[in-house]
Scaffold this motif. Structure first.
Motif, PDB file in Angstrom:
ATOM      1  N   GLY A  94      -9.464  17.509   5.657  1.00  0.00           N
ATOM      2  CA  GLY A  94      -8.631  16.042   6.617  1.00  0.00           C
ATOM      3  C   GLY A  94      -7.818  15.313   5.252  1.00  0.00           C
ATOM      4  O   GLY A  94      -6.842  14.776   6.104  1.00  0.00           O
ATOM      5  N   GLN A  95      -7.498  15.425   4.584  1.00  0.00           N
ATOM      6  CA  GLN A  95      -7.063  14.918   3.525  1.00  0.00           C
ATOM      7  C   GLN A  95      -5.452  15.373   2.925  1.00  0.00           C
ATOM      8  O   GLN A  95      -5.897  16.715   2.823  1.00  0.00           O
ATOM      9  CB  GLN A  95      -8.251  14.625   1.918  1.00  0.00           C
ATOM     10  CG  GLN A  95      -9.020  13.392   2.358  1.00  0.00           C
ATOM     11  CD  GLN A  95     -10.426  13.500   1.024  1.00  0.00           C
ATOM     12  OE1 GLN A  95     -10.270  14.136   0.445  1.00  0.00           O
ATOM     13  NE2 GLN A  95     -10.588  12.101   0.957  1.00  0.00           N
ATOM     14  N   GLN A  96      -4.637  14.857   1.802  1.00  0.00           N
ATOM     15  CA  GLN A  96      -3.612  14.860   1.750  1.00  0.00           C
ATOM     16  C   GLN A  96      -3.273  15.096   0.654  1.00  0.00           C
ATOM     17  O   GLN A  96      -3.245  13.802  -0.416  1.00  0.00           O
ATOM     18  CB  GLN A  96      -2.660  14.846   2.725  1.00  0.00           C
ATOM     19  CG  GLN A  96      -0.903  15.397   2.621  1.00  0.00           C
ATOM     20  CD  GLN A  96      -0.160  15.264   3.606  1.00  0.00           C
ATOM     21  OE1 GLN A  96       0.454  14.500   3.110  1.00  0.00           O
ATOM     22  NE2 GLN A  96       0.127  15.803   5.048  1.00  0.00           N
ATOM     23  N   ALA A  97      -3.402  15.899  -0.671  1.00  0.00           N
ATOM     24  CA  ALA A  97      -2.975  15.123  -1.441  1.00  0.00           C
ATOM     25  C   ALA A  97      -1.366  15.163  -2.021  1.00  0.00           C
ATOM     26  O   ALA A  97      -0.568  16.166  -1.319  1.00  0.00           O
ATOM     27  CB  ALA A  97      -2.768  16.660  -3.113  1.00  0.00           C
ATOM     28  N   ARG A  98      -0.526  14.352  -2.440  1.00  0.00           N
ATOM     29  CA  ARG A  98       0.889  14.361  -2.665  1.00  0.00           C
ATOM     30  C   ARG A  98       1.255  13.765  -3.632  1.00  0.00           C
ATOM     31  O   ARG A  98       0.535  13.239  -4.569  1.00  0.00           O
ATOM     32  CB  ARG A  98       0.761  13.034  -1.324  1.00  0.00           C
ATOM     33  CG  ARG A  98       1.374  12.766   0.329  1.00  0.00           C
ATOM     34  CD  ARG A  98       1.819  11.749   0.840  1.00  0.00           C
ATOM     35  NE  ARG A  98       0.995  11.759   1.559  1.00  0.00           N
ATOM     36  CZ  ARG A  98       1.023  11.171   2.865  1.00  0.00           C
ATOM     37  NH1 ARG A  98       2.012  10.337   2.375  1.00  0.00           N
ATOM     38  NH2 ARG A  98       1.033  12.045   4.001  1.00  0.00           N
ATOM     39  N   ILE A  99       1.757  14.882  -4.543  1.00  0.00           N
ATOM     40  CA  ILE A  99       2.339  14.530  -5.893  1.00  0.00           C
ATOM     41  C   ILE A  99       4.229  13.982  -5.777  1.00  0.00           C
ATOM     42  O   ILE A  99       5.367  14.556  -5.042  1.00  0.00           O
ATOM     43  CB  ILE A  99       2.386  15.966  -6.810  1.00  0.00           C
ATOM     44  CG1 ILE A  99       0.917  16.347  -6.261  1.00  0.00           C
ATOM     45  CG2 ILE A  99       2.617  15.728  -7.908  1.00  0.00           C
ATOM     46  CD1 ILE A  99       0.441  17.843  -6.864  1.00  0.00           C
ATOM     47  N   ASN A 100       4.263  13.056  -6.254  1.00  0.00           N
ATOM     48  CA  ASN A 100       5.365  12.593  -6.485  1.00  0.00           C
ATOM     49  C   ASN A 100       6.479  12.949  -7.751  1.00  0.00           C
ATOM     50  O   ASN A 100       5.866  13.560  -8.901  1.00  0.00           O
ATOM     51  CB  ASN A 100       5.406  11.500  -6.661  1.00  0.00           C
ATOM     52  CG  ASN A 100       6.930  10.592  -6.725  1.00  0.00           C
ATOM     53  OD1 ASN A 100       7.664  10.864  -8.268  1.00  0.00           O
ATOM     54  ND2 ASN A 100       7.718  10.122  -5.946  1.00  0.00           N
ATOM     55  N   ALA A 101       7.597  13.449  -7.408  1.00  0.00           N
ATOM     56  CA  ALA A 101       7.878  14.365  -8.311  1.00  0.00           C
ATOM     57  C   ALA A 101       8.898  13.536  -9.956  1.00  0.00           C
ATOM     58  O   ALA A 101       8.717  14.512 -10.371  1.00  0.00           O
ATOM     59  CB  ALA A 101       9.275  14.978  -7.091  1.00  0.00           C
ATOM     60  N   GLY A 102       8.830  12.390  -9.514  1.00  0.00           N
ATOM     61  CA  GLY A 102       9.083  11.844 -10.779  1.00  0.00           C
ATOM     62  C   GLY A 102       8.308  11.692 -11.572  1.00  0.00           C
ATOM     63  O   GLY A 102       8.304  12.313 -12.100  1.00  0.00           O
ATOM     64  N   THR A 103       6.989  11.383 -10.947  1.00  0.00           N
ATOM     65  CA  THR A 103       6.132  10.735 -11.466  1.00  0.00           C
ATOM     66  C   THR A 103       4.944  11.586 -12.410  1.00  0.00           C
ATOM     67  O   THR A 103       3.936  11.716 -12.869  1.00  0.00           O
ATOM     68  CB  THR A 103       5.164  10.168 -11.335  1.00  0.00           C
ATOM     69  OG1 THR A 103       4.444  10.235 -10.245  1.00  0.00           O
ATOM     70  CG2 THR A 103       6.062   8.432 -10.591  1.00  0.00           C
ATOM     71  N   GLY A 104       4.659  12.348 -11.329  1.00  0.00           N
ATOM     72  CA  GLY A 104       3.695  14.116 -10.958  1.00  0.00           C
ATOM     73  C   GLY A 104       2.563  13.768 -10.973  1.00  0.00           C
ATOM     74  O   GLY A 104       1.606  13.957 -11.285  1.00  0.00           O
ATOM     75  N   ASN A 105       2.173  12.317 -10.702  1.00  0.00           N
ATOM     76  CA  ASN A 105       0.748  11.672 -10.108  1.00  0.00           C
ATOM     77  C   ASN A 105       0.086  12.289  -9.234  1.00  0.00           C
ATOM     78  O   ASN A 105       0.803  12.566  -7.819  1.00  0.00           O
ATOM     79  CB  ASN A 105       1.040  10.140 -10.180  1.00  0.00           C
ATOM     80  CG  ASN A 105       1.200   9.603 -11.611  1.00  0.00           C
ATOM     81  OD1 ASN A 105       0.360   9.981 -12.461  1.00  0.00           O
ATOM     82  ND2 ASN A 105       1.316   7.912 -11.562  1.00  0.00           N
ATOM     83  N   VAL A 106      -1.046  12.307  -9.035  1.00  0.00           N
ATOM     84  CA  VAL A 106      -1.755  12.813  -7.508  1.00  0.00           C
ATOM     85  C   VAL A 106      -2.750  11.813  -7.050  1.00  0.00           C
ATOM     86  O   VAL A 106      -3.800  11.281  -7.754  1.00  0.00           O
ATOM     87  CB  VAL A 106      -2.438  14.210  -8.345  1.00  0.00           C
ATOM     88  CG1 VAL A 106      -3.272  15.115  -6.592  1.00  0.00           C
ATOM     89  CG2 VAL A 106      -1.732  15.602  -8.851  1.00  0.00           C
ATOM     90  N   ARG A 107      -1.381  11.943  -5.392  1.00  0.00           N
ATOM     91  CA  ARG A 107      -2.683  10.558  -4.509  1.00  0.00           C
ATOM     92  C   ARG A 107      -3.290  11.674  -3.533  1.00  0.00           C
ATOM     93  O   ARG A 107      -2.245  12.280  -3.102  1.00  0.00           O
ATOM     94  CB  ARG A 107      -1.602   9.772  -4.159  1.00  0.00           C
ATOM     95  CG  ARG A 107      -2.020   8.448  -3.463  1.00  0.00           C
ATOM     96  CD  ARG A 107      -0.379   7.064  -3.595  1.00  0.00           C
ATOM     97  NE  ARG A 107       0.818   8.284  -2.921  1.00  0.00           N
ATOM     98  CZ  ARG A 107       0.820   8.109  -1.624  1.00  0.00           C
ATOM     99  NH1 ARG A 107      -0.171   7.584  -0.805  1.00  0.00           N
ATOM    100  NH2 ARG A 107       1.156   8.068  -0.670  1.00  0.00           N
ATOM    101  N   VAL A 108      -4.100  11.054  -3.712  1.00  0.00           N
ATOM    102  CA  VAL A 108      -4.618  11.699  -2.086  1.00  0.00           C
ATOM    103  C   VAL A 108      -4.849  10.644  -1.237  1.00  0.00           C
ATOM    104  O   VAL A 108      -5.017   9.459  -1.011  1.00  0.00           O
ATOM    105  CB  VAL A 108      -6.437  11.634  -2.653  1.00  0.00           C
ATOM    106  CG1 VAL A 108      -7.180  12.180  -1.110  1.00  0.00           C
ATOM    107  CG2 VAL A 108      -6.749  12.617  -3.786  1.00  0.00           C
TER     108      VAL A 108
END
Length: 394
Positions: free
Chosen positions: A295-309
């Motif tokens: 039920g969780q999703q990891a999102r990675i911004n193309a600019g920063t490369g940070n992983v956000r849940v």
């Protein structure tokens, strides 16, 4: 439930006269039959043939709006029942059902629908068919096989692994008794307007969306099962505690033991999304990483490369493409048209400022593009098709 009963209950629901027992009956029927063709046929027929009959008084309008958009005060007993009704495009429901079952015409929509009919939304007679099972298999020696034109049966044998097309857009790899000392690398690529299902040598299932690719060995050896992707791929990974399954996309790594997850990593999207349905996965990029629960999703911004849940993700929406639907939730026109471009194999051009409201709803992916554009045009945006290009104008 017969057509007459369906029409009666929907009509009562729309004008606010439906009894609690009838509302439960309707919600349960829609929940159990969400894809019933009678709903689609009825909506399409009414939408294509209706003529506004009568403007609706303000009091009746307000009452119907409350029934269409019940928000937190809906009286469904179960959340699933509410979702069974609300999945329909609200504006289309309001337009088609109110007229189709002899009720009043929704206040304020009379002029907009007349305009849409008169302009014919600039789509016809041009139209574009949906995508289908299309892909190219590139073998280890560099030769390629166009899968949608190849017959069923054995296509190739590489290093002790057979490659068989079993029909219905499915390619199956099966390792023999003696695995090759150095497995060769194969790649399956879907074009725009294509999708395909692959069973990898370890039994893992991979479903490729349009304009995607999967690169993998014909047999998994060593300490990890490594594959590389572009575009969007859904995996159902065969469990193997001794050999983790690793998905690579550029600098991003997704490591699993056995699980179900979806990866959306198109180059033209600003965010890469990994959505977990079952099991656990670790998503890492550089020094940033996260462990996902279902039920969780990891999102990675193309600019920063940070992983956000992100918690509480609608997994049905993320998997809608695999299940044969477009599903949008407060989604911008630009985002929707990128999906349209991939699935219908078209280019999209914009003339003027077309930024406006967002869209929510669900439609089958097996429809011609005109049906989707017809609904989007309710916002006032116009579309026309020239050859293989959709032009969007304000």
């Amino acid at each position: 439930m017969n057509d007459e009963r369906i029409g009666l209950l929907i009509g009562k629901w729309m004008d606010g006269t439906i009894a609690v027992s009838e509302k439960r009956e309707l919600a349960e029927w829609v929940r159990l039959n969400p894809d019933d063709e009678r709903i689609t046929r009825g909506l399409e027929h009414v939408w294509d043939t209706f003529e506004p009959r009568e403007l609706m008084p303000d009091a009746a309008s307000d009452r119907i709006l409350l029934n269409i958009f019940p928000a937190e005060n809906n009286t469904f007993d179960e959340p699933d029942q509410a979702r069974g009704i609300i999945w329909l495009w609200p504006k289309l429901v309001a337009a088609a059902l109110v007229i189709g079952f002899g009720l009043y015409w929704w206040k304020g929509y009379q002029g907009k629908v007349q305009q849409a009919q008169q302009k014919a939304i600039a789509v016809q007679p041009a139209d574009l068919p949906p995508g289908g099972n299309k892909a190219v298999l590139t073998l280890g020696d560099g030769s390629s096989i166009t899968l949608d034109s190849a017959g069923n049966g054995l296509l190739a044998s590489q290093g002790g692994t057979s490659v068989t097309q079993s029909g219905k857009g499915q390619l199956v790899y099966k390792s023999g008794q003696e695995a090759a000392a150095a497995p060769v690398i194969n790649t399956v690529t879907t074009p725009k307007g294509g999708q395909y299902h692959i069973v990898l040598p370890d039994g893992t299932g991979a479903w490729l969306n349009a304009a995607s690719s999967l690169r993998f060995p014909t047999a998994f050896t060593g300490k990890q099962r490594n594959v590389e992707i572009t575009g969007e791929v859904y995996f159902e990974v065969a469990h193997n505690k001794q050999m983790p399954f690793v998905v690579k996309n550029g600098e991003t790594r997704i490591t699993v033991l056995g699980t179900h997850f979806n990866v959306m990593a198109y180059d033209d999207e600003k965010v890469m999304r990994t959505t977990l349905l079952e099991g656990a996965v670790k998503v890492s990029r550089g020094t940033s990483e996260a462990l996902l629960a279902p039920g969780q999703q990891a999102r990675i911004n193309a600019g920063t490369g940070n992983v956000r849940v992100v918690d509480g993700v609608d997994t049905d929406k993320e998997l809608s493409w695999k299940n044969g639907y477009f599903q949008f939730e407060n989604e911008s026109l630009e985002s929707i048209m990128r999906q349209v471009s991939r699935w219908y194999d078209v280019e999209v051009q914009y003339e003027g400022n077309t930024r406006g409201e967002n869209f929510t709803g669900r439609l089958p992916r097996n429809s011609n593009v005109s049906k989707l554009l017809k609904i989007l045009a309710l916002s006032g945006v116009k579309f026309r098709i020239e050859d293989k290009t959709i032009i969007v104008t304000p």
